[in-house]
Design a protein around this motif. Structure first.
Motif, PDB file in Angstrom:
ATOM      1  N   ARG A   1       0.879  -1.168   0.000  1.00  0.00           N
ATOM      2  CA  ARG A   1       0.000   0.000   0.000  1.00  0.00           C
ATOM      3  C   ARG A   1       0.919   1.223   0.000  1.00  0.00           C
ATOM      4  O   ARG A   1       1.736   1.395   0.910  1.00  0.00           O
ATOM      5  N   CYS A   2       0.780   2.051  -1.012  1.00  0.00           N
ATOM      6  CA  CYS A   2       1.621   3.231  -1.160  1.00  0.00           C
ATOM      7  C   CYS A   2       1.017   4.413  -0.405  1.00  0.00           C
ATOM      8  O   CYS A   2      -0.147   4.379  -0.005  1.00  0.00           O
ATOM      9  N   ILE A   3       1.799   5.470  -0.261  1.00  0.00           N
ATOM     10  CA  ILE A   3       1.374   6.645   0.490  1.00  0.00           C
ATOM     11  C   ILE A   3       0.116   7.284  -0.110  1.00  0.00           C
ATOM     12  O   ILE A   3      -0.685   7.875   0.601  1.00  0.00           O
ATOM     13  N   ASN A   4      -0.076   7.133  -1.428  1.00  0.00           N
ATOM     14  CA  ASN A   4      -1.262   7.703  -2.086  1.00  0.00           C
ATOM     15  C   ASN A   4      -2.452   6.739  -2.037  1.00  0.00           C
ATOM     16  O   ASN A   4      -3.430   6.922  -2.740  1.00  0.00           O
ATOM     17  N   ASN A   5      -2.323   5.684  -1.229  1.00  0.00           N
ATOM     18  CA  ASN A   5      -3.359   4.665  -1.006  1.00  0.00           C
ATOM     19  C   ASN A   5      -3.556   3.724  -2.197  1.00  0.00           C
ATOM     20  O   ASN A   5      -4.532   2.988  -2.251  1.00  0.00           O
ATOM     21  N   SER A   6      -2.651   3.741  -3.147  1.00  0.00           N
ATOM     22  CA  SER A   6      -2.713   2.794  -4.256  1.00  0.00           C
ATOM     23  C   SER A   6      -2.106   1.462  -3.809  1.00  0.00           C
ATOM     24  O   SER A   6      -1.417   1.388  -2.781  1.00  0.00           O
TER      25      SER A   6
ATOM     26  N   TYR B   1       7.570   3.448  -9.832  1.00  0.00           N
ATOM     27  CA  TYR B   1       6.272   3.847  -9.287  1.00  0.00           C
ATOM     28  C   TYR B   1       6.295   3.913  -7.764  1.00  0.00           C
ATOM     29  O   TYR B   1       5.834   4.881  -7.168  1.00  0.00           O
ATOM     30  N   THR B   2       6.833   2.889  -7.109  1.00  0.00           N
ATOM     31  CA  THR B   2       6.805   2.865  -5.645  1.00  0.00           C
ATOM     32  C   THR B   2       7.795   3.858  -5.050  1.00  0.00           C
ATOM     33  O   THR B   2       7.538   4.408  -3.987  1.00  0.00           O
TER      34      THR B   2
ATOM     35  N   ASN C   1       5.907   7.055  -5.128  1.00  0.00           N
ATOM     36  CA  ASN C   1       4.691   7.082  -4.315  1.00  0.00           C
ATOM     37  C   ASN C   1       4.898   6.469  -2.941  1.00  0.00           C
ATOM     38  O   ASN C   1       3.951   6.004  -2.314  1.00  0.00           O
TER      39      ASN C   1
ATOM     40  N   CYS D   1       6.059   2.892   1.099  1.00  0.00           N
ATOM     41  CA  CYS D   1       5.077   1.823   0.935  1.00  0.00           C
ATOM     42  C   CYS D   1       5.171   0.871   2.119  1.00  0.00           C
ATOM     43  O   CYS D   1       6.240   0.688   2.691  1.00  0.00           O
TER      44      CYS D   1
END
Length: 76
Positions: A5-10, A36-37, A40, A43
């Motif tokens: 789960r990334c900081i942007n909730n993805s 990507y990670t 963002n 994670c």
């Protein structure tokens, strides 16, 4: 096979045989990791499955990547 789960909730899905090292790579602590990670992060590990071999892990990763976000959240 794992989900982050990334900081942007993805959610980010991947495969690794050394999850601790891979998470550190994703978070930019050591070289490597997905662009990507790193962009963002940080994670956190949200889900993991242990499978018998890499081939099975890659098939499972493909299955999970084809799921909707709601289905992934249900899996968590």
């Amino acid at each position: 096979m794992y989900l982050l789960r990334c900081i942007n909730n993805s959610l980010y899905c991947g495969v690794s045989n050394d999850l601790d090292k891979r998470l550190r790579q994703h978070n930019g602590e050591i070289a490597g990791g997905a662009k990507y990670t790193r962009a963002n992060g940080p994670c956190v590990l949200a889900y993991q499955e242990q499978v018998k071999d890499r081939s099975t892990a890659l098939k499972r990763e493909c299955e999970i990547k084809s799921m909707t976000r709601d289905e992934k959240l249900t899996l968590l």
